[in-house]
Each structure stands twice: as C-alpha cells, then as structure tokens.
Design a protein around this motif. Structure first.
Motif, PDB file in Angstrom:
ATOM      1  N   ARG A  80      49.558  69.906  53.653  1.00 56.35           N
ATOM      2  CA  ARG A  80      49.689  71.255  53.110  1.00 56.35           C
ATOM      3  C   ARG A  80      50.413  71.189  51.769  1.00 56.35           C
ATOM      4  O   ARG A  80      51.492  70.626  51.649  1.00 56.35           O
ATOM      5  CB  ARG A  80      50.481  72.121  54.093  1.00 56.35           C
TER       6      ARG A  80
ATOM      7  N   ALA B 264      52.792  82.819  54.831  1.00 52.18           N
ATOM      8  CA  ALA B 264      52.069  81.928  55.740  1.00 52.18           C
ATOM      9  C   ALA B 264      51.246  82.728  56.747  1.00 52.18           C
ATOM     10  O   ALA B 264      50.122  82.337  57.100  1.00 52.18           O
ATOM     11  CB  ALA B 264      53.053  81.010  56.469  1.00 52.18           C
ATOM     12  N   THR B 265      51.787  83.855  57.201  1.00 52.72           N
ATOM     13  CA  THR B 265      51.053  84.712  58.139  1.00 52.72           C
ATOM     14  C   THR B 265      49.795  85.270  57.483  1.00 52.72           C
ATOM     15  O   THR B 265      48.712  85.293  58.089  1.00 52.72           O
ATOM     16  CB  THR B 265      51.958  85.869  58.617  1.00 52.72           C
TER      17      THR B 265
ATOM     18  N   GLU C 129      48.237  83.943  54.923  1.00 45.55           N
ATOM     19  CA  GLU C 129      47.340  82.812  54.694  1.00 45.55           C
ATOM     20  C   GLU C 129      46.582  82.454  55.968  1.00 45.55           C
ATOM     21  O   GLU C 129      45.378  82.164  55.937  1.00 45.55           O
ATOM     22  CB  GLU C 129      48.144  81.603  54.209  1.00 45.55           C
ATOM     23  N   LEU C 130      47.287  82.488  57.109  1.00 45.42           N
ATOM     24  CA  LEU C 130      46.649  82.172  58.387  1.00 45.42           C
ATOM     25  C   LEU C 130      45.555  83.185  58.709  1.00 45.42           C
ATOM     26  O   LEU C 130      44.462  82.816  59.155  1.00 45.42           O
ATOM     27  CB  LEU C 130      47.702  82.154  59.500  1.00 45.42           C
TER      28      LEU C 130
ATOM     29  N   THR D 277      42.577  82.563  56.239  1.00 50.50           N
ATOM     30  CA  THR D 277      41.850  81.334  56.560  1.00 50.50           C
ATOM     31  C   THR D 277      41.136  81.455  57.900  1.00 50.50           C
ATOM     32  O   THR D 277      40.044  80.910  58.089  1.00 50.50           O
ATOM     33  CB  THR D 277      42.827  80.136  56.595  1.00 50.50           C
TER      34      THR D 277
ATOM     35  N   GLN E   1      43.068  73.304  58.131  1.00 55.02           N
ATOM     36  CA  GLN E   1      43.970  74.160  57.357  1.00 55.02           C
ATOM     37  C   GLN E   1      44.623  75.211  58.251  1.00 55.02           C
ATOM     38  O   GLN E   1      45.819  75.491  58.129  1.00 55.02           O
ATOM     39  CB  GLN E   1      43.197  74.842  56.227  1.00 55.02           C
TER      40      GLN E   1
ATOM     41  N   ASP F  30      47.279  73.433  60.282  1.00 57.16           N
ATOM     42  CA  ASP F  30      48.450  73.127  59.446  1.00 57.16           C
ATOM     43  C   ASP F  30      49.285  74.378  59.198  1.00 57.16           C
ATOM     44  O   ASP F  30      50.521  74.340  59.234  1.00 57.16           O
ATOM     45  CB  ASP F  30      48.005  72.536  58.104  1.00 57.16           C
ATOM     46  N   THR F  31      48.600  75.489  58.933  1.00 53.02           N
ATOM     47  CA  THR F  31      49.312  76.740  58.670  1.00 53.02           C
ATOM     48  C   THR F  31      50.046  77.221  59.917  1.00 53.02           C
ATOM     49  O   THR F  31      51.170  77.720  59.840  1.00 53.02           O
ATOM     50  CB  THR F  31      48.335  77.829  58.182  1.00 53.02           C
ATOM     51  N   LYS F  32      49.417  77.065  61.085  1.00 57.15           N
ATOM     52  CA  LYS F  32      50.079  77.439  62.339  1.00 57.15           C
ATOM     53  C   LYS F  32      51.340  76.604  62.557  1.00 57.15           C
ATOM     54  O   LYS F  32      52.388  77.122  62.960  1.00 57.15           O
ATOM     55  CB  LYS F  32      49.123  77.253  63.516  1.00 57.15           C
TER      56      LYS F  32
ATOM     57  N   HIS G 211      53.119  75.112  60.230  1.00 54.95           N
ATOM     58  CA  HIS G 211      54.088  75.559  59.223  1.00 54.95           C
ATOM     59  C   HIS G 211      54.736  76.873  59.653  1.00 54.95           C
ATOM     60  O   HIS G 211      55.951  77.070  59.500  1.00 54.95           O
ATOM     61  CB  HIS G 211      53.372  75.733  57.881  1.00 54.95           C
ATOM     62  N   LEU G 212      53.926  77.757  60.211  1.00 52.98           N
ATOM     63  CA  LEU G 212      54.406  79.070  60.646  1.00 52.98           C
ATOM     64  C   LEU G 212      55.437  78.927  61.764  1.00 52.98           C
ATOM     65  O   LEU G 212      56.499  79.566  61.740  1.00 52.98           O
ATOM     66  CB  LEU G 212      53.214  79.897  61.124  1.00 52.98           C
TER      67      LEU G 212
END
Length: 407
Positions: free
Chosen positions: A35, A110-111, A113-114, A117, A183, A186-188, A190-191
């Motif tokens: 990320r 991030a939320t 972005e999730l 995506t 992706q 990865d975002t989850k 990171h979240l």
C-alpha cells in the motif's frame, strides 16, 4: 484448402497469444505491491517519533519526581518539580490529541477508499462472471467456426486479431480483478490497524488527562498552602530571597564574561555597543498589564511579613507576548527556581534585563534581539502570585527600580 490451413495456423498462433501475459490495464494496481504511503502516513510516522521522545522525557521526569517525593523540603523545589511534570504531561497530551486527529482523519480516508474500491471490485467481478458465462456457452468451437468462415485472407487476419484481442482483454480483466481484491484486503488490514491505534490513543489520552488533573490539583494545593499557611508563606519568602541571591550570582558570572570580552580574551562573545543607561525614563513596557507587585520591600498584610522584590510583577493574560525593552543579546535561557522559565538579556555596559514566569520562550542563548522583539509569552511558571511577568533591570549585581525606566 489453403485458406483453411492458414486459418488453422493463425488460430494456433492466436492461442499462443492467449497464453501470454498481457500488459496490465492503465488502472490496474499490482496485486503484490504494498500500500503506497500517503501524506497522512508520513505525518503519523513523524508524530509517532514525537510521541516516543515526549514519552521518554515524561517517564524520566516521573522517575525523578518519585525519587524526590518526601525528600524535597523546599516549597519552591516542589513547585518546580510539579510544574515540570505538568508541562511535560501537557505537551504529551497535546501530541496525543494531534495524533488522534490525524489517525481519525486517516481512518475516514481509508474507509472511503475501501468503499470506493469495493464498488469497483464488485463491478469487475460481475463483468468477469459475464465473460466466463459467455465463453462457456459459446465454447472453443465457436471461435474456430468464426475463423474458418472467413471469406478472404484479409478477413481471416482481421478475425484472428479480433479473437486474440478479446482474449488479451479477458486476461487483463482477470488481473485487474485480482489487483482490486488485493487492494481491498490491504485497505481492510490498514483500516483495522488504524482502529486499534485509535483505541490505544484514546485509552492513553484518558490516562494522561487523569494525570494532568492530579498534577494541576497538586500545584493548586501547594500554592494554597504557600498563600494561606503562615509557616509555609515564610518559608517560601525565604526561598524567594535565596533565589534572588542566585540571580545575583548568575549576573556576576555573566558580567565576568562581558568584562573578559571587553579585554579581548579568547573564546569570549563580542562586546555589545550602545548606551542602555541613557534609556532611563524612555523604555517601553515589556508587556501589557497592571503592576501587581512593585519594586522594593513588600509587606504581606495577612502575615505581616516583609520581603524584598528585586523587580516588578506585571499581571497579564496568559499567553500575552513578552517584548524585549531594548536591543541586546540573549545570555541566559533556562528554568530558575522561584522564577520559572526565565530569559536574561545583556544590553552592554553591565546592564541586564530579566523576564520570568514565562509560559513559553521563543529565543535561544546568543540570539541578538531588537527593542520590541517578542521573546516569549506570559505564564505562571514558578510563580506564587498567579499569571504575571516578573521583570528586573540590573546594573551588574544591583537591582534597579524598573518603574523609573519606563516612559
């Protein structure tokens, strides 16, 4: 017969092309790529280092305070230790609050972005599922029939290219879908990391707020004791006189250095030029406010005790700018018992001005300042009378009445 043979050969070549790895579409994100760090991540890392540094200082200060507990007999010494812990705790709490705001904002990004995506991934999956169904329904023989039904060699080439292009697009869509899936994962991750960080910061902030409240209460009780208890008031007055003597000793050291500079001794600061002595009755006030305590002997009406004030105390609003009254060089910046955060400016010719009880100081030793330049902010560090600026003018060791120097 020749056209069919050519068709079979081209179809075989197209099949080879289908097996090749196509170039990823422009909006494809590599499924194995980490990320990407954004500005918020950089800011969070900077804040993490700041918190670690403050946490280390705070832990060291608390160890010292614990060791001195019950051993520090000086009331002003107790006040100093309490205020230093209070200052560090406040700085650490402010840093925690800044980090919480940054992490919270990053969590919101991030939320979003999730969600974005996730929508793209759902669309990619639907498109891919449709293509798989179409390929299954048509079968490979349909492609062969399509190529073999070409009416000319040029038509054959076009149809073969078209099929190869479709196959390449299909494989590209598969790669894109996989990249989106990675992706999203990865975002989850990171979240979840940011959520845990936010929970930890909230718990630590709550603990430090309790510590801050306890320190504030301890300082308030100590000041109340000094102001209301006769014995404690007398002890604090004696300690303040001792602190004033230490100031005289400090000025002596600064004067020796100044005189050595005038003699041209190696390693000394250059001589300050100017005639501060001609400013009597012409100096500006260092801060806006009212005189709470004048120069000279001060009698406490409650306890009928007398102490000597080597300067004046100007009551003012917390955070009010403090200005240098004349051009000079900053020779001293530190915390002094009974004076709190303190600045001493050398004006040349043996004249010095002192500014104490500051909440913050904006200059460093060696800096040359102009008349009216802001050097700090009004506070109550080391003060037993509340928020005020303690201001002194000295000619060598001799304390002068500042009120005779203001215009």
């Amino acid at each position: 017969m020749g056209l069919r043979l050519a068709a079979a050969t081209l179809l075989l070549a197209a099949g080879t092309a289908w097996g090749q790895e196509p170039a990823a579409p422009a909006d494809t994100v590599s499924p194995r790529a980490p990320r990407a760090a954004n500005q918020a991540d950089v800011e969070i890392e900077s804040q993490r280092r700041e918190l670690e540094s403050l946490r280390k200082q705070l832990d060291e200060r608390r160890v010292i305070s614990k060791e001195l507990q019950g051993r520090e007999k000086s009331l002003l010494g107790q006040l100093r230790e309490t205020e230093k812990s209070l200052q560090l705790t406040t700085a650490y709490l402010n840093a925690l609050e800044r980090r919480r705001r940054t992490v919270s904002a990053n969590l919101g990004d991030a939320t979003s972005e999730l969600a974005r995506t996730g929508v793209q991934l759902d669309s990619d999956r639907r498109r891919l599922a449709w293509r798989v169904r179409e390929i299954y329904k048509r079968g490979r023989s349909a492609d062969l029939e399509y190529v073999l039904s070409a009416r000319s060699f040029g038509d054959l080439m076009s149809r073969t290219y078209y099929l190869a292009k479709i196959a390449q697009e299909d494989r590209g869509q598969m790669l894109l879908t996989e990249a989106r899936r990675t992706q999203v994962q990865d975002t989850k991750t990171h979240l979840e990391s940011r959520k845990r960080e936010l929970d930890r910061l909230k718990a630590e902030t709550d603990r430090e707020r309790i510590a801050l409240s306890q320190l504030t209460g301890a300082r308030r009780n100590l000041l109340k004791k000094i102001r209301s208890d006769a014995k404690s008031n007398e002890q604090a007055s004696q300690e303040l006189e001792s602190a004033s003597k230490r100031i005289r000793g400090l000025i002596d050291q600064l004067e020796k250095r100044r005189l050595a500079a005038e003699r041209g001794a190696p390693g000394t600061e250059p001589v300050l030029l100017g005639d501060f002595g001609r400013n009597r009755g012409r100096l500006p006030w260092p801060v806006n406010g009212r005189v709470a305590r004048s120069f000279g002997n001060q009698t406490n009406p409650r306890f009928n005790t007398t102490t000597f004030n080597s300067g004046i105390d100007i009551a003012s609003t917390f955070g009010t700018p403090i200005a240098a009254v004349a051009r000079g060089r900053v020779d001293y910046v530190n915390w002094l018992e009974g004076y709190g955060k303190c600045v001493i400016i050398n004006h040349g010719g043996g004249f010095y001005t002192l500014y104490a009880h500051a909440s913050e100081i904006g200059v460093t030793v060696g800096k040359e300042v102009a008349a009216g330049e802001i050097i700090g902010r009004v506070g109550d560090t080391g003060s037993t009378i509340g928020t005020a600026l303690h201001f002194e003018i000295r000619k060598g060791r001799e304390a002068l009445n500042p009120l005779e120097w203001f215009r």
